[in-house]
Write an enzyme that holds these catalytic residues in place. Structure first.
Site, short mmCIF file in Angstrom:
data_model
loop_
_atom_site.label_atom_id
_atom_site.label_comp_id
_atom_site.label_asym_id
_atom_site.label_seq_id
_atom_site.Cartn_x
_atom_site.Cartn_y
_atom_site.Cartn_z
N SER A 157 1.35 15.39 52.20
CA SER A 157 1.05 13.92 52.11
C SER A 157 -0.12 13.41 51.48
O SER A 157 -1.33 13.96 51.64
CB SER A 157 0.99 13.51 53.83
OG SER A 157 0.94 12.35 54.10
N LEU A 158 0.10 12.21 51.16
CA LEU A 158 -1.16 11.61 50.36
C LEU A 158 -1.71 10.46 51.40
O LEU A 158 -2.44 9.46 50.83
CB LEU A 158 -0.84 10.95 49.14
CG LEU A 158 -0.80 11.81 47.84
CD1 LEU A 158 -0.56 11.39 46.68
CD2 LEU A 158 -2.13 12.82 47.85
N LYS B 124 10.91 11.41 63.19
CA LYS B 124 11.28 9.96 63.14
C LYS B 124 12.17 9.51 64.14
O LYS B 124 12.31 8.31 64.63
CB LYS B 124 11.56 9.41 61.74
CG LYS B 124 10.46 9.50 60.75
CD LYS B 124 10.65 8.84 59.40
CE LYS B 124 9.67 8.94 58.30
NZ LYS B 124 10.29 8.10 57.23
N ASP C 256 8.98 1.54 57.29
CA ASP C 256 9.73 1.93 56.01
C ASP C 256 10.63 0.90 55.61
O ASP C 256 10.58 0.71 54.54
CB ASP C 256 10.62 3.28 56.41
CG ASP C 256 9.70 4.57 56.61
OD1 ASP C 256 8.59 4.71 56.00
OD2 ASP C 256 10.33 5.57 57.36
N ARG D 232 25.16 15.40 53.60
CA ARG D 232 25.90 16.81 53.73
C ARG D 232 26.88 16.51 55.03
O ARG D 232 27.84 17.48 54.81
CB ARG D 232 24.77 17.74 54.15
CG ARG D 232 25.32 19.24 54.16
CD ARG D 232 24.14 20.24 53.98
NE ARG D 232 23.04 19.77 54.93
CZ ARG D 232 22.91 20.05 56.02
NH1 ARG D 232 23.94 20.98 56.58
NH2 ARG D 232 21.92 19.77 57.16
N GLY E 10 9.19 7.04 44.68
CA GLY E 10 8.94 6.85 45.97
C GLY E 10 7.49 6.36 46.43
O GLY E 10 7.21 5.77 47.52
#
Length: 522
Positions: A262-263, A311, A347, A394, A477
């Protein structure tokens, strides 16, 4: 000598630390095979801190060790040097016995090292003040290491160290979770001459907070890490500003598994630094959600970001949830208000800001690949913008469930090669660092005019490379990541973020990483 010394400004929790190791409590660790490399590392370390540990056991031979010690008198006056020569039996690289170990440490003391760090197993071989006299004029630091676990009874460990008649002691143990880390840090509270070192990947936040919690030193690697979870000296001094943290510092972070990629710490800490806010943002590797939630109050966590795989799971642990986040069924932002945890979803904002700059969403036909927590935010954002949402995942039932929630439709993967879309959004972690060679979709499945990959590290994923080769417009992203992160930052601080600077810092870091990766390719 090692009893708690409470009530004075320099020893009380949150007060200024003891100066027994000098003015810089972050200790740079020099670990090199040759004397020349060690001198170079020492010179680099002294630019960031005046406290440096020399790992003599990393040197390839006695000859290299002697060469380094000859160079020390010219450098020792620039800072406080600690010499360590840890034996292999105690997690080091020195293969000799104590008859060779102690003379090397004594030579380091004579060359200008102010401290000698001796493991408790070696110290136990000496009676009274014999070891102290052998290592004069250096002061004596006795250390305990357990690379497998954190003992249940740390008090007995501390008592054993105290019996060694040292000037200071160090306890370093492997921490399986954040609870272990806090137990290690508590050993140092209220004591001026105790170093607490939580080790392991899960202990990274505790390493940053060690000084805040009362540890006399915090260790950081100049180049090669010498213990699990050890951060670099640059990260400790610049990214996390560990030496400036105090009991008033607000703690924020990101929880997930994995989380090392993670940044978010770079993004948020840049904002805190520029706005001069006494806060720090840390990466919390969380393998069990209850382990993290148990330390939120004791550590004083004021808010946190939520990423994979929590989440959706976090919803069951919140006291309040924003209606939009509840509708989405996923939370990526938590604010702590008193004893209550309140959930939100930014988000959603990130998706809209990333896509609306490139295309008109109303009436667009958009394929969403994935149906997890991140995908739900994307689906709701697109539906609210009046786009037509088609979900492929999936698990077909999971895709159908999400599609029904936003008035869209589900599609089988085998139909992708014949369908067309205005845009495709990847909401799976496939292609994320470190497995950067994978793509969630094949080139022939990219039947659209724009591809948006929520993965931001690397900035140019394998999926985006496949799209670019076909002449398809791409969106990294990073666009969503920066937008949602800034929304979080402003929610927590109730201030306007230095958005341009935060954006530049993250994009520059991603660009450097991309260039480094390109150089490493055959």
């Amino acid at each position: 000598m090692l009893e708690a010394q409470r009530g004075t400004p320099e020893t009380s929790m949150g007060g200024s630390r003891s100066m027994m190791f000098g003015r810089d409590p972050i200790c740079g660790v020099v670990a090199a095979r040759t004397a020349r490399q060690a001198v170079r590392q020492l010179t680099l370390a002294l630019r960031r801190t005046r406290t440096v540990e020399l790992r003599l056991d990393y040197l390839a031979s006695d000859k290299e060790c002697r060469a380094l010690l000859r160079a020390l008198p010219h450098l020792a006056h620039h800072g406080v040097l600690l010499a360590t020569c840890r034996r292999t039996a105690n997690g080091g690289r020195f293969s000799g016995d104590i008859r060779r170990q102690i003379p090397l440490l004594a030579a380091a003391a004579a060359a200008g090292c102010a401290w000698c760090d001796v493991e408790i197993e070696t110290a136990a071989k000496f009676r009274g003040d014999v070891l102290r006299s052998l290592l004069r004029p250096a002061r004596l630091l006795i250390s305990y290491h357990d690379f497998r676990r954190t003992p249940r009874d740390l008090r007995s460990v501390f008592k054993r160290l105290g019996a060694a008649r040292a000037d200071a002691v160090k306890i370093a143990t492997h921490c399986r979770n954040l609870g272990d880390s806090l137990r290690v840090l508590r050993v140092a509270r209220g004591r001026r001459n105790v170093i607490a070192v939580p080790m392991g990947e899960a202990a990274l936040p505790a390493r940053v907070l060690a000084l805040r919690e009362g540890s006399a030193l915090a260790y950081a690697a100049v180049e090669e890490a010498t213990a699990p979870g050890q951060l670099s000296l640059e990260e400790m001094t610049t990214l996390y500003r560990a030496a400036s943290l105090d009991r008033r510092t607000r703690i924020y972070g990101v929880i997930g598994d994995p989380v090392g990629h993670s940044l978010s710490p770079l993004l948020h800490n840049t904002g805190f630094r520029l706005r001069r806010i006494n806060a720090v943002y840390l990466p919390f590797l969380v393998r069990e959600l209850r382990d993290f939630l148990a330390i939120v109050a004791p550590l004083g966590v004021a808010g946190f970001s939520v990423t994979l795989p929590y989440k959706q799971r976090i919803l069951g642990h919140l006291d309040e949830c924003d209606p939009l986040a509840a509708s989405i069924g996923a939370v990526n932002t938590v604010v702590r208000r008193g004893r209550k945890l309140c959930g939100y979803n930014t988000d959603y904002v990130g998706v809209l800001r990333a896509l609306e700059r490139r295309m008109t969403l109303r009436g667009s036909r958009i394929l969403l690949f994935g149906a997890g927590g991140a995908a739900r935010a994307v689906a709701f954002a697109l539906a609210q913008a009046d786009a037509e949402v088609i979900v492929c995942a999936r698990k077909l039932e999971q895709a159908r469930h999400l599609a029904r929630a936003v008035g869209g439709e589900a599609i089988l993967r085998r139909h992708l090669q014949s369908a067309r879309f205005d845009a495709i959004v990847n909401a799976t972690p496939v292609g994320m660092h470190p497995r950067t060679g994978a793509s969630p979709l094949t080139s022939s499945e990219l039947r659209c005019r724009l591809v948006f990959d929520l993965v931001y590290r690397p900035m140019r994923t394998r999926l985006l490379e496949l799209a670019a080769r076909r002449g398809i417009e791409t969106v990294s992203g990073a666009e969503m990541f920066i937008a949602q992160g800034i929304a979080q930052w402003e929610m927590w601080t109730e201030q306007r973020a230095p958005e341009a600077a935060m954006r530049r810092t993250v994009l520059a870091a991603l660009a450097r990483e991309e260039r480094a990766g390109a150089r490493g390719k055959p």
